[in-house]
Design an enzyme around this catalytic site. Structure first.
Site, PDB file in Angstrom:
ATOM      1  CB  CYS A  92      -0.892  -0.011   1.239  1.00 50.65           C
ATOM      2  SG  CYS A  92      -1.987   1.399   1.346  1.00 50.65           S
ATOM      3  CG  HIS A 134      -5.807  -2.648  -0.766  1.00 51.03           C
ATOM      4  ND1 HIS A 134      -4.705  -3.213  -0.166  1.00 51.03           N
ATOM      5  CD2 HIS A 134      -5.583  -1.310  -0.751  1.00 51.03           C
ATOM      6  CE1 HIS A 134      -3.865  -2.257   0.212  1.00 51.03           C
ATOM      7  NE2 HIS A 134      -4.365  -1.080  -0.138  1.00 51.03           N
ATOM      8  CD  GLU A 135      -6.854   0.834  -3.626  1.00 47.81           C
ATOM      9  OE1 GLU A 135      -6.957   1.841  -2.896  1.00 47.81           O
ATOM     10  OE2 GLU A 135      -5.763   0.268  -3.838  1.00 47.81           O
ATOM     11  CG  HIS A 138      -7.256   2.621   1.189  1.00 51.81           C
ATOM     12  ND1 HIS A 138      -6.458   2.970   2.256  1.00 51.81           N
ATOM     13  CD2 HIS A 138      -6.457   1.922   0.344  1.00 51.81           C
ATOM     14  CE1 HIS A 138      -5.231   2.480   2.060  1.00 51.81           C
ATOM     15  NE2 HIS A 138      -5.200   1.838   0.909  1.00 51.81           N
TER      16      HIS A 138
END
Ligand code: NI
Length: 168
Positions: A92, A134-135, A138
């Site tokens: 990341c 993953h995003e 975020h």
């Protein structure tokens, strides 16, 4: 176009939950352009707006694993369903110097809007599936290191502190 400043762990702003995009206008396009430039500058695969301190649900990706760019934009992405589980080695831009195996769903179905606001749905696996999980994390203020076992996370945080001392 302009490079954006990427927030680095443990910046508390990485914990913000990003707001829905409602205006699909020139300002949005300009943010997306800047995010792509920032992603390229870091040789990254994906970047969420939260990482550049923009409080909007925007993700950009460059999924090219060859020399052919494969740039994708996802506005207001939402994972609808997920299946199976798989381990994927993740890194990341906000957690530099660390790469760890993370347990994720093997495939997901998601919906999102494109840069003009058109809604689309997609089934995916492999790199896109991993990256979208993953995003989207975020955008909800979650980092992939939060998903490691506590033992592994302690080891990673120790290594991260050491790395950050060296670069300061
Ligand atoms: Ni990330």
């Amino acid at each position: 176009m302009a490079l954006m400043n990427v927030l680095i762990y443990p910046d508390p702003r990485l914990r913000n939950k990003a707001k829905e995009v409602t205006a699909f206008d020139g300002a949005l396009k300009s943010i997306v352009d800047d995010m792509f430039e920032t992603l390229d500058a870091h040789n990254g695969v994906g970047l969420a707006a939260t990482q550049v301190n923009v409080d909007k649900r925007i993700i950009v990706m460059n999924l090219s694993r060859t020399d052919k760019p494969e740039k994708r934009v996802f506005i207001n992405p939402e994972i609808l369903s997920s299946h199976g589980s798989t381990k994927f080695t993740e890194g990341c831009i906000s957690v530099p110097g660390i790469y760890e195996d993370v347990l994720r769903a093997a495939s997901v179905k998601f919906k999102a809007q494109d840069i003009d606001g058109t809604v689309f749905e997609e089934d995916c696996e492999d790199l896109l599936s991993n990256c979208i999980q993953h995003e989207v994390d975020h955008l909800d203020g979650i980092l992939y290191i939060d998903r490691l076992s506590s033992l592994k996370r302690q080891r990673v945080l120790k290594k991260l502190k050491k790395l950050q001392r060296q670069t300061l």
